[in-house]
Design a protein around this motif. Structure first.
Motif, PDB file in Angstrom:
ATOM      1  N   GLU A  32     -14.724   2.737 -68.964  1.00 14.45           N
ATOM      2  CA  GLU A  32     -15.911   2.409 -69.771  1.00 14.45           C
ATOM      3  C   GLU A  32     -16.960   1.645 -68.970  1.00 14.45           C
ATOM      4  N   LEU A  33     -16.527   1.016 -67.834  1.00 17.33           N
ATOM      5  CA  LEU A  33     -17.457   0.246 -67.004  1.00 17.33           C
ATOM      6  C   LEU A  33     -17.296   0.692 -65.550  1.00 17.33           C
ATOM      7  N   PRO A  34     -17.883   1.805 -65.221  1.00 14.61           N
ATOM      8  CA  PRO A  34     -17.675   2.364 -63.876  1.00 14.61           C
ATOM      9  C   PRO A  34     -18.219   1.483 -62.762  1.00 14.61           C
ATOM     10  N   ASN A  35     -19.170   0.616 -63.054  1.00 14.96           N
ATOM     11  CA  ASN A  35     -19.755  -0.252 -62.017  1.00 14.96           C
ATOM     12  C   ASN A  35     -18.975  -1.552 -61.812  1.00 14.96           C
ATOM     13  N   LEU A  36     -17.899  -1.729 -62.570  1.00 13.97           N
ATOM     14  CA  LEU A  36     -17.141  -2.970 -62.494  1.00 13.97           C
ATOM     15  C   LEU A  36     -15.789  -2.751 -61.833  1.00 13.97           C
ATOM     16  N   SER A  37     -15.474  -3.589 -60.859  1.00 12.46           N
ATOM     17  CA  SER A  37     -14.155  -3.607 -60.227  1.00 12.46           C
ATOM     18  C   SER A  37     -13.508  -4.956 -60.513  1.00 12.46           C
ATOM     19  N   VAL A  38     -12.204  -4.943 -60.781  1.00  8.84           N
ATOM     20  CA  VAL A  38     -11.484  -6.163 -61.140  1.00  8.84           C
ATOM     21  C   VAL A  38     -10.367  -6.394 -60.129  1.00  8.84           C
ATOM     22  N   LEU A  39     -10.372  -7.585 -59.525  1.00  7.36           N
ATOM     23  CA  LEU A  39      -9.270  -8.016 -58.686  1.00  7.36           C
ATOM     24  C   LEU A  39      -8.601  -9.175 -59.406  1.00  7.36           C
ATOM     25  N   SER A  40      -7.485  -8.912 -60.052  1.00 14.51           N
ATOM     26  CA  SER A  40      -6.823  -9.958 -60.823  1.00 14.51           C
ATOM     27  C   SER A  40      -6.221 -11.004 -59.886  1.00 14.51           C
ATOM     28  N   ALA A  41      -5.682 -12.080 -60.465  1.00 10.38           N
ATOM     29  CA  ALA A  41      -5.143 -13.180 -59.662  1.00 10.38           C
ATOM     30  C   ALA A  41      -3.880 -12.776 -58.929  1.00 10.38           C
ATOM     31  N   GLY A  42      -3.110 -11.872 -59.522  1.00 10.31           N
ATOM     32  CA  GLY A  42      -1.876 -11.448 -58.877  1.00 10.31           C
ATOM     33  C   GLY A  42      -0.727 -12.396 -59.179  1.00 10.31           C
ATOM     34  N   THR A  43       0.267 -12.358 -58.308  1.00  6.55           N
ATOM     35  CA  THR A  43       1.469 -13.154 -58.509  1.00  6.55           C
ATOM     36  C   THR A  43       1.131 -14.642 -58.548  1.00  6.55           C
TER      37      THR A  43
ATOM     38  N   ALA B 103     -19.137  -8.005 -67.009  1.00  6.13           N
ATOM     39  CA  ALA B 103     -19.301  -6.774 -67.777  1.00  6.13           C
ATOM     40  C   ALA B 103     -20.763  -6.499 -68.063  1.00  6.13           C
ATOM     41  N   ALA B 104     -21.517  -7.557 -68.405  1.00  2.00           N
ATOM     42  CA  ALA B 104     -22.949  -7.380 -68.688  1.00  2.00           C
ATOM     43  C   ALA B 104     -23.691  -6.918 -67.446  1.00  2.00           C
ATOM     44  N   ALA B 105     -23.349  -7.483 -66.283  1.00  2.00           N
ATOM     45  CA  ALA B 105     -24.007  -7.069 -65.046  1.00  2.00           C
ATOM     46  C   ALA B 105     -23.669  -5.621 -64.705  1.00  2.00           C
ATOM     47  N   ALA B 106     -22.415  -5.231 -64.937  1.00  2.67           N
ATOM     48  CA  ALA B 106     -22.005  -3.844 -64.666  1.00  2.67           C
ATOM     49  C   ALA B 106     -22.744  -2.882 -65.580  1.00  2.67           C
ATOM     50  N   ARG B 107     -22.891  -3.272 -66.844  1.00  2.83           N
ATOM     51  CA  ARG B 107     -23.623  -2.411 -67.789  1.00  2.83           C
ATOM     52  C   ARG B 107     -25.080  -2.278 -67.371  1.00  2.83           C
ATOM     53  N   ALA B 108     -25.598  -3.329 -66.693  1.00  6.07           N
ATOM     54  CA  ALA B 108     -27.001  -3.283 -66.253  1.00  6.07           C
ATOM     55  C   ALA B 108     -27.172  -2.485 -64.965  1.00  6.07           C
TER      56      ALA B 108
ATOM     57  N   GLY C 192     -23.808  -6.314 -80.015  1.00  6.87           N
ATOM     58  CA  GLY C 192     -23.884  -7.398 -80.988  1.00  6.87           C
ATOM     59  C   GLY C 192     -24.711  -8.571 -80.474  1.00  6.87           C
ATOM     60  N   ASP C 193     -24.755  -9.636 -81.309  1.00  4.65           N
ATOM     61  CA  ASP C 193     -25.503 -10.838 -80.923  1.00  4.65           C
ATOM     62  C   ASP C 193     -24.919 -11.492 -79.677  1.00  4.65           C
ATOM     63  N   ALA C 194     -23.579 -11.522 -79.603  1.00  3.30           N
ATOM     64  CA  ALA C 194     -22.945 -12.127 -78.444  1.00  3.30           C
ATOM     65  C   ALA C 194     -23.257 -11.325 -77.181  1.00  3.30           C
ATOM     66  N   GLY C 195     -23.242  -9.997 -77.284  1.00  2.00           N
ATOM     67  CA  GLY C 195     -23.568  -9.164 -76.138  1.00  2.00           C
ATOM     68  C   GLY C 195     -24.982  -9.378 -75.667  1.00  2.00           C
ATOM     69  N   GLU C 196     -25.900  -9.545 -76.619  1.00  3.99           N
ATOM     70  CA  GLU C 196     -27.294  -9.807 -76.266  1.00  3.99           C
ATOM     71  C   GLU C 196     -27.434 -11.151 -75.565  1.00  3.99           C
ATOM     72  N   ALA C 197     -26.683 -12.141 -76.032  1.00  6.36           N
ATOM     73  CA  ALA C 197     -26.732 -13.459 -75.399  1.00  6.36           C
ATOM     74  C   ALA C 197     -26.255 -13.378 -73.957  1.00  6.36           C
ATOM     75  N   TYR C 198     -25.168 -12.609 -73.715  1.00  7.92           N
ATOM     76  CA  TYR C 198     -24.676 -12.474 -72.353  1.00  7.92           C
ATOM     77  C   TYR C 198     -25.652 -11.701 -71.474  1.00  7.92           C
ATOM     78  N   ARG C 199     -26.359 -10.757 -72.036  1.00  8.15           N
ATOM     79  CA  ARG C 199     -27.348 -10.027 -71.242  1.00  8.15           C
ATOM     80  C   ARG C 199     -28.467 -10.969 -70.791  1.00  8.15           C
TER      81      ARG C 199
END
Length: 524
Positions: free
Chosen positions: A422-433, A370-375, A325-332
């Motif tokens: 869906e995003l194999p190049n992206l790893s997420v480390l959440s904030a945790g407790t 997410a945009a960087a991972a897609r790239a 979408g337009d928002a995705g293009e803006a983030y790219r």
């Protein structure tokens, strides 16, 4: 035009006019009313002028050595012309003449000498008549102001004639005094000569007669000189000047034409309204031309992203924008600019933080990662808001283990990492407790080691940080990151907020790689 922390262009001025048009209109209307009322109340007097040429007080024949500029002190004459004595004579002339055409009549002038004038009335006349000197001239201009045309004309004309009469009397009195002194001396010399003649006839010796003869010769020479001087005085004529222009009868009051009041007031009111509008507009600290204003603050706008449109289907609760979408293009576009800026300086770790609103910075950080991972970039995004974790919700993930747990030693970094099919190049480390006082955690040696590890393991590491102006956590994280990306939300942040956030980040040595402008706030 640059003004402090902002840039003002033509579009901003026109926008200010649109915002404050009613203020300008009201100010112009009030100005027109006040201008009309002021002109009406002020009114004006009738003004008349008479012009007098001032000449040397006495003129002896056609003497080529006569210097008019030396003979006439025009500044002194101006003072005399507007004196109380001249005003008294002017009122006396008017009282006797009854007609302006008779002011220079000898009989009127003679009769006016016996008229008594109240000094207070004469003093008021000097206040109503102004005497001026046109540049580099021997001319006096009598300007009289009065409530009626005839009174203004009478005052100007009578003052001009009274001044010339006064000056004529002074000149005649001077020549008469000189003549009287010479005649007195002549009579004294004649008497002395008679005494010398009698003394010479009765002189006993020749020596005495010789001495008396010498005295006789001296006095006769002086007597001859007095005769010559008397002839010169008789040849003197008094020519004090003349009225060049008689006072006219004014046809209208002095002052501005009637339309000038409301028109002038309208223009002044409109100008005041414009000034007030621009002052009020400049006092408003909100962003208007966000990109140019950020540039003027020394920041690098990487782009604008809209947080609107459809959400991607990465899993339950995921709230990333659709990539197509337009928002995705803006983030790219933004992530392309960001990666270019990082690659230019051989950096890979960036802190993403906002000024006041935590949700917006979280959304920007998640979508940029997410945009960087897609790239094709190996990307790690770390939820560093340990007080209020929310990054995991953007990806529809759990927050059982995360950064705080890794740093506390309750779990390993590898165990805390989460991934998305869906995003194999992206790893997420959440904030945790959640941690109530995360300063110790964020300033620990463990975080430094973690940063050193992930810098080599990933192409891009994104720290999702809390707002800079709310807590000091972002400043602590900025010390470890290689660059900071400031999220600017014009709807919620003003220029001073951004300037304060930039100052805090730069104070700890953080390099601002750019800003991302968010045109609207997502609904949480």
């Amino acid at each position: 035009m640059v003004d402090g922390d902002s840039v003002v262009d033509v579009s901003e001025y026109s926008a200010a006019l649109r915002r404050w048009w009613y203020l300008i209109a009201v100010a112009a209307l009030v100005g027109a009313v006040v201008g009309a009322a002021t002109l009406q109340l002020q009114g004006g007097d009738f003004v008349s002028q008479a012009r007098v040429e001032v000449r040397p007080l006495v003129i002896q024949g056609d003497d080529p050595n006569l210097d008019i500029n030396r003979q006439v002190d025009i500044s002194t004459e101006r003072v005399i012309a507007n004196s109380q004595r001249v005003a008294e004579r002017a009122l006396a002339l008017l009282d006797v003449a009854g007609d302006l055409s008779l002011l220079d009549d000898p009989e009127v002038e003679l009769a006016a000498e016996g008229v008594e004038i109240d000094p207070e009335v004469a003093r008021s006349v000097t206040e109503d008549v102004e005497v001026t000197i046109p540049n580099d001239t021997q001319i006096l201009v009598f300007t009289a102001s009065a409530d009626s045309p005839s009174e203004a004309q009478s005052l100007a004309q009578s003052m001009a004639h009274a001044y010339l009469d006064f000056r004529q009397d002074e000149g005649l009195a001077s020549t008469e005094a000189a003549r009287s002194q010479l005649l007195d001396r002549e009579a004294a010399l004649l008497a002395e000569l008679e005494e010398l003649s009698a003394a010479s006839a009765s002189a006993a010796t020749e020596a005495e007669r010789q001495a008396l003869s010498y005295q006789d010769i001296s006095k006769r020479e002086e007597l001859a000189g007095i005769g010559t001087r008397l002839a010169n005085v008789s040849a003197i004529s008094v020519n004090v000047g003349e009225v060049l222009d008689d006072a006219d009868l004014p046809s209208a009051r002095n002052g501005l034409p009637t339309p000038v009041g409301p028109i002038g007031g309208l223009l002044l009111g409109a100008f005041a309204g414009l000034a007030a509008a621009f002052l009020l507009d400049r006092a408003d600290d909100r962003f208007r031309n966000t990109a140019s204003e950020l540039s003027s603050m020394g920041l690098r706008p990487l782009g604008t992203v809209p947080l609107r449109g459809g959400w991607s289907s990465l899993g339950p609760g995921a709230t990333l924008v659709e990539s197509h979408g337009d928002a995705g293009e803006a983030y790219r576009r933004v992530q392309g600019s960001l990666l270019f800026a990082l690659d230019e300086s051989d950096k890979s770790m960036v802190l993403v933080a906002g000024t006041n609103n935590p949700q917006t910075a979280t959304a920007v950080a998640a979508n940029l990662a997410a945009a960087a991972a897609r790239a094709g970039r190996r990307t790690l995004i770390i939820g560093a808001d340990l007080r209020h974790p929310r990054l995991h919700s953007r990806f529809g993930l759990e927050n059982d283990q995360g950064l705080s747990d890794v740093l506390s030693g309750s779990c390993s970094f590898t165990a805390a990492l989460q991934s998305l099919p869906e995003l194999p190049n992206l790893s997420v480390l959440s904030a945790g407790t959640p941690v109530e006082q995360p300063a110790r955690v964020l300033q620990s040696v463990g975080l430094g080691r973690l940063v050193a590890h992930v810098r080599d393991a990933y192409d891009l590491v994104v720290f999702e940080a809390p707002p800079v102006l709310q807590v000091a956590d972002s400043v602590d994280l900025a010390r470890l990151s290689e660059g900071a990306l400031l999220v600017v939300e014009p709807d919620r942040s003003d220029r001073s907020d951004v300037a304060d956030a930039v100052e805090q980040l730069r104070r700890v040595g953080a390099e601002l790689v750019g800003t991302v402008v968010v045109e609207s706030t997502p609904e949480e």
